[in-house]
Design a protein around this motif. Sequence first.
Motif, PDB file in Angstrom:
ATOM      1  N   PHE A  97      74.794  29.080  47.866  1.00  0.00           N
ATOM      2  CA  PHE A  97      75.860  30.007  47.591  1.00  0.00           C
ATOM      3  C   PHE A  97      76.846  29.623  46.768  1.00  0.00           C
ATOM      4  O   PHE A  97      77.421  30.096  45.705  1.00  0.00           O
ATOM      5  N   THR A  98      77.397  28.365  47.201  1.00  0.00           N
ATOM      6  CA  THR A  98      78.501  27.767  46.272  1.00  0.00           C
ATOM      7  C   THR A  98      78.109  27.335  44.929  1.00  0.00           C
ATOM      8  O   THR A  98      78.804  27.738  43.985  1.00  0.00           O
ATOM      9  N   GLY A  99      76.799  26.985  44.721  1.00  0.00           N
ATOM     10  CA  GLY A  99      76.214  26.604  43.420  1.00  0.00           C
ATOM     11  C   GLY A  99      76.386  28.077  42.584  1.00  0.00           C
ATOM     12  O   GLY A  99      76.684  27.986  41.528  1.00  0.00           O
ATOM     13  N   LEU A 156      68.715  42.832  48.310  1.00  0.00           N
ATOM     14  CA  LEU A 156      69.119  42.098  49.532  1.00  0.00           C
ATOM     15  C   LEU A 156      68.227  41.778  50.755  1.00  0.00           C
ATOM     16  O   LEU A 156      68.347  41.208  51.622  1.00  0.00           O
ATOM     17  N   GLN A 157      66.982  42.482  50.383  1.00  0.00           N
ATOM     18  CA  GLN A 157      65.916  42.486  51.369  1.00  0.00           C
ATOM     19  C   GLN A 157      64.852  41.488  51.117  1.00  0.00           C
ATOM     20  O   GLN A 157      63.778  41.892  51.581  1.00  0.00           O
ATOM     21  N   SER A 158      65.127  40.622  50.141  1.00  0.00           N
ATOM     22  CA  SER A 158      63.977  39.744  49.788  1.00  0.00           C
ATOM     23  C   SER A 158      64.492  38.217  49.880  1.00  0.00           C
ATOM     24  O   SER A 158      65.667  37.913  49.374  1.00  0.00           O
ATOM     25  N   THR A 159      63.928  37.425  50.395  1.00  0.00           N
ATOM     26  CA  THR A 159      64.221  35.881  50.551  1.00  0.00           C
ATOM     27  C   THR A 159      64.624  35.296  49.180  1.00  0.00           C
ATOM     28  O   THR A 159      65.732  34.527  48.980  1.00  0.00           O
ATOM     29  N   ALA A 197      67.971  37.646  47.602  1.00  0.00           N
ATOM     30  CA  ALA A 197      69.217  37.938  48.614  1.00  0.00           C
ATOM     31  C   ALA A 197      70.420  37.680  48.477  1.00  0.00           C
ATOM     32  O   ALA A 197      71.581  37.869  48.075  1.00  0.00           O
ATOM     33  N   MET A 198      70.384  35.893  48.258  1.00  0.00           N
ATOM     34  CA  MET A 198      71.571  35.191  48.112  1.00  0.00           C
ATOM     35  C   MET A 198      72.390  35.461  46.658  1.00  0.00           C
ATOM     36  O   MET A 198      73.493  35.580  46.631  1.00  0.00           O
ATOM     37  N   ILE A 199      71.346  35.706  45.679  1.00  0.00           N
ATOM     38  CA  ILE A 199      72.164  35.772  44.281  1.00  0.00           C
ATOM     39  C   ILE A 199      72.586  37.509  44.218  1.00  0.00           C
ATOM     40  O   ILE A 199      73.954  37.396  43.672  1.00  0.00           O
ATOM     41  N   PRO A 210      78.011  37.733  53.021  1.00  0.00           N
ATOM     42  CA  PRO A 210      76.715  37.924  53.372  1.00  0.00           C
ATOM     43  C   PRO A 210      76.661  38.648  54.804  1.00  0.00           C
ATOM     44  O   PRO A 210      75.759  39.303  55.236  1.00  0.00           O
ATOM     45  N   PHE A 211      77.621  38.353  55.555  1.00  0.00           N
ATOM     46  CA  PHE A 211      77.881  38.904  57.036  1.00  0.00           C
ATOM     47  C   PHE A 211      77.458  40.501  56.926  1.00  0.00           C
ATOM     48  O   PHE A 211      77.036  41.155  57.594  1.00  0.00           O
ATOM     49  N   LEU A 212      78.489  41.133  56.151  1.00  0.00           N
ATOM     50  CA  LEU A 212      78.416  42.530  56.035  1.00  0.00           C
ATOM     51  C   LEU A 212      77.397  43.046  55.054  1.00  0.00           C
ATOM     52  O   LEU A 212      76.721  44.166  55.479  1.00  0.00           O
TER      53      LEU A 212
END
Lengths: 315, 470
Positions: free
Chosen positions: A99-101, A173-176, A179-181, A255-257
Amino acid sequence: MSAPTVSKSSPAPVRAPHQLPVRRASLARAVQRNLSAHGFLIGAVLCFSFFSWYPMVREFLLAFQKNKDGRTTWAGWSNLSYVFNDPAFWQAWRNTLLFTGLALVLGFAVPFLVAVLLNEFRHGQGYLRMLVYLPVMLPPVASVLLFKYFYDPGYGLFNRIIGIFGIPDQQWLQSTSTAMISVVVAATWMNMGGATLIYLAALQGIPGELYEAAELDGAGLWHKIWHVTIPQTRLILSLMFLMQIIATMQVFTEPFLLTNGAGPEGSTMTVVYLIYQYAFNFNNYGGAAALGLVLLVLLAGFSAVYVRLGRTQED
Amino acid sequence: MRSSWFRPTRRSSAAAVAAVLTLTSLAACGTSSSDDNSGAGGGSKADISAPLDPKTKVTLTIDCMPPAAKAAELREWKEDVKEFNKKYPNVTINGKSTPGQCEEPARFTAQLKAKSQPDVFYTYFTDLQQVLDNNGAADITAYVTPKTVPALDSIDGNVLGVLKKDGKLYGLPTSNYTMGLLINRKLFERAGLDPNKPPTTWEEVRTAAKKIAGLGNGISGYGEYSAENTGGWHFTAAMYGLGADVVSADGKKAAFNDATGKQVAQQLHDMRWKDDSMGKTQLLKWGDLQKQIASDKLGMFLAAPDDITYMVQQLGAKYENFGMGPIPGGKTTLFGGNDYMIKKGSSPDKIKAAVAWLNFKTLTPGKGQFQWDRTKADKLPVGLPQPNFFTGDTKAKDLASRTENATMPVENFKPFLANPVPGKAEPPKAQEVYKVLDNVMSGVLTNRNADIDKLLATAEQQVNQVLANQ
């Protein structure tokens, strides 16, 4: 506070025998002179003590304590060992660093570029500034709900848009893998307004003559940015870069929400979310405090660099 | 500080006023409960197993009083306090209402840590170890007898069992639940299915889900959680239904990486990706499926009867639209519930008063929460199969009264009531195990190419680590 250093070459100061009482008396006078100020200060000191400093001390103690069957015992390093042995620990760190990167690539570069563009506009700059800052004024929960709708794999706006160009539906958001990007894009949109305004202020502080001189030398836009803008805003950029690292490593809300906690196969579970889980879902305050301590040590390092840079700028 | 620093000047008066104002405002920040530190055993020398002496003067703070938004429930609470005070005029019941759920884990754990829970506090069955670790609850074994709680012998031993540790009793139940299959009757009928015969096996669930999803218009046949530990909770419930477990009997090893675990995961994966009967949006948590089924967008999901109350009262659904059957497989079913505990350090009189109140409000057939004629008159739900922790004659009488005053078609729950499935408690370190199992659930529901063997093997290794990591 450290005592003032005395250079070795200067003679040692002679201490008069009455110096100490005099100092105490002057302290008493100073307090008396500002008695009402001190009275008002008590409130702030008490508030900080209760709500900031005491919790910090407690957190440190908790990291080395255990509660079992009503007894609080000193646990040595066992909370830290628990945290390091938790299978979620490394995954949370991997996710947080990812996430930071990503947030540095997007959330650091994009506001700067937007600020540079805004700075080039001759008209309507105030209106554009307001437009850029607007998302920051939205409550995070409202922004998150908005993006949840955008990203929805069934009825989301983004899938509708890419569908027009014949691109198949994405899971967002529902794929590994995405999701993060997706979380980073949403977080950048929500938070870039503040950073953009700071960069803009820095850009507007650059003397116009430098640009004029560069133009006389035949510099184009890119050369002006590279040889004038970036060197002139280097310190602000460094500070913002560090602030961004410190802030993104504590990411929790987005990410939590957006992914209801940990996301698909735990791919958006961050360190702070894990701390939250330890404390409020597993009733493991020792583990939560120990993991908080690990994060604190890491961020303290970055903060020290930040403070140092701040001082350099003041000088 | 030295007194010579202070002189009665206007400045020092201002300072004093400022300090007083500050302290006053800080005092207002704090919370207090009417705790007395006399400690159990430090109070009266009277027989602690005897009922409360009506002359005793005592104040009790109790949480989970209905909030103002629930006007009818609040009125009933106040009526019950008045009724209780006829017998015990010197007991002051100081009810505390909380927004949202009576217990929210974050608030609850913080309260326990700060020892600021009320004298009589609401907990879930699974909270006992956490409360004991924080030294939060009084041992009430000696206070709870057939004299103080006349229906004691009728309370299901399993329910009382989860409130005991090392033979000592720490709580009294207020409600219980077992999981079953909740169905949307309207969608069943529209899909040509019989709502009076909910599916009882996973094969039947899959077939029914396909038919319901075939209605189109964004309707899903079956729904599942996969976030915030609720995915793992439901995976466990499905395993229990098939007679399997997620943790070995000795609580030391994961027990789900087997044929049953694979069956549960594979079935969900196939329903999501092959049948497309579970909807595209996943990573759902508690509350999401309720919204879907209440708005006729979902046909079935695993639930407890109290979910229906939530959907009717909070989401505007209608009771007659729902039915319940036993959990698919029907071997065992996950059970849970709520109870009240009494704060550690309360005086014997306080504990006696608390037991007397709990007996009246939550454990007496025909009174308090079981006064079904009043519940009906107040237009509140009557007829749900649970809470139902009584046994024998007491249970029969309560059910008769419940049926007589029913405000909903109780026959909708007949398949659930007529096929009672033995209850099974949650695994040790439940939340931590559920967190790991969330990954299995989100894996099969969000990844078309999920490697189920790998997901289960990774989860097994992680749960073993969690169980070994004390």
